[in-house]
Design an enzyme around this catalytic site. Structure first.
Site, short mmCIF file in Angstrom:
data_model
loop_
_atom_site.label_atom_id
_atom_site.label_comp_id
_atom_site.label_asym_id
_atom_site.label_seq_id
_atom_site.Cartn_x
_atom_site.Cartn_y
_atom_site.Cartn_z
N HIS A 65 0.83 -1.21 0.00
CA HIS A 65 0.00 0.00 0.00
C HIS A 65 0.87 1.27 0.00
CE1 HIS A 65 0.26 -0.18 4.51
NE2 HIS A 65 0.28 1.13 4.36
N ASP A 109 0.15 -7.66 1.81
CA ASP A 109 0.61 -6.26 1.76
C ASP A 109 2.14 -6.23 1.79
OD1 ASP A 109 0.63 -3.54 1.75
OD2 ASP A 109 -0.27 -3.28 3.73
N SER A 204 4.19 2.49 8.05
CA SER A 204 3.86 1.41 7.13
C SER A 204 5.07 0.99 6.31
CB SER A 204 2.79 1.89 6.14
OG SER A 204 1.53 1.85 6.72
#
Ligand SMILES: *[C@@H]1O[C@H](CO)[C@@H](O)[C@H](O)[C@H]1NC(C)=O
Ligand SMILES: *[C@@H]1O[C@H](CO)[C@@H](O)[C@H](O)[C@H]1NC(C)=O
Length: 248
Positions: A65, A109, A204
């Site tokens: 992402h 992810d 992230s």
């Protein structure tokens, strides 16, 4: 709920009103020489940041992402707002998001970034070890995660790399939180819900380090930057990683 998750994952506006790792502290300068700071532009035309880590001289592993355009990677950084002599800034030549990733539920992810040139290995820049396929993290294991993400919900983005210690949880904790979209085969549930510590916006893509290996990748927080969170289980993707690196 879905909106909150997307907001949380969909990282940090550079310089926006945001926070970093919550409940953590500054790392000793350059004690994590595999850390990568990733900058990119999303469809809205704004700049975002993610973490990642060097796995080969010319490959960085991060979360899918964290995909965008004009991607670049800074290695060897401590204060990301200052042009330190230790830093190497390298544009991304090609991004390889996992083909099984999607923007709605965030499975798989994980993404490899091929750099335009090899990083120079120095005291400050060094690839990190992937986990062994047969060694699994267990509930109760203490790991840590580092990043330049937000420090609090209404906090701001830090200049200095931060880290926090987090404990691996039972999968049930995340099944509840993520409405059963949590897949224990490809994710790790991390962060004690009773303790106010977590990775957050901008973290992230960074590594979850357990037993001195990159066992996980920061993916989604349960809600508002609180624990637990779901981390991509790197050991489930070793053959995919090796295939991409070999092929290119
Ligand atoms: C990081 O660098 C910026 C830009 O030079 C500076 O303003 C800031 O004080 C530095 N942060 C720390 C904690 O040294
Ligand atoms: C995710 O959504 C954005 C648009 O919001 C799109 O540009 C991108 O290709 C999508 N990525 C994947 C892997 O589906």
């Amino acid at each position: 709920m879905a909106a909150v998750l997307i907001l949380l994952t969909f990282l940090l506006l550079l310089g926006a009103d945001a926070e970093e790792i919550i409940g953590g502290h500054e790392v000793k300068p350059h004690s994590r020489p595999y850390m990568a700071f990733i900058k990119f532009v999303k469809d809205d035309g704004k700049n975002y940041r993610c973490g990642g880590f060097l796995v080969r001289e010319n490959f960085v592993l991060t979360a899918a992402h964290c995909m965008g355009s004009a991607m670049s990677v800074t290695l060897g950084a401590h204060n990301i707002s200052f042009p330190e002599e230790t830093q190497q800034i390298i544009p991304v030549a090609k991004a390889f998001p996992h083909p099984g990733f999607n923007n709605k539920t965030f499975p798989n992810d994980i993404m490899l970034l091929k750099l335009e040139r090899k990083a120079l290995k120095t005291e400050y820049v060094r690839p990190f070890s992937l986990p062994r396929s047969n060694v699994h993290v267990k509930p109760g294991d203490v790991c840590h995660v580092a990043g330049w993400g937000m420090l609090a919900l209404k906090g701001k983005l830090p200049d200095i790399l931060q880290e926090v210690e987090l404990t691996v949880q039972k999968d049930q904790e995340c099944e509840f939180c993520f409405r059963r979209r949590y897949n224990k085969a490809t994710a790790i549930c991390v962060g004690d819900p009773k303790i106010k510590r977590a990775s957050f916006l901008g973290d992230s893509g960074g590594p979850l380090v357990c037993k001195n290996r990159a066992a996980g990748i920061v993916s989604l927080a349960c809600n508002d930057g609180s624990a637990p969170g779901t981390y991509t289980r790197v050991s489930s993707f070793l053959s995919w990683i090796q295939k991409i690196i070999k092929r290119s």
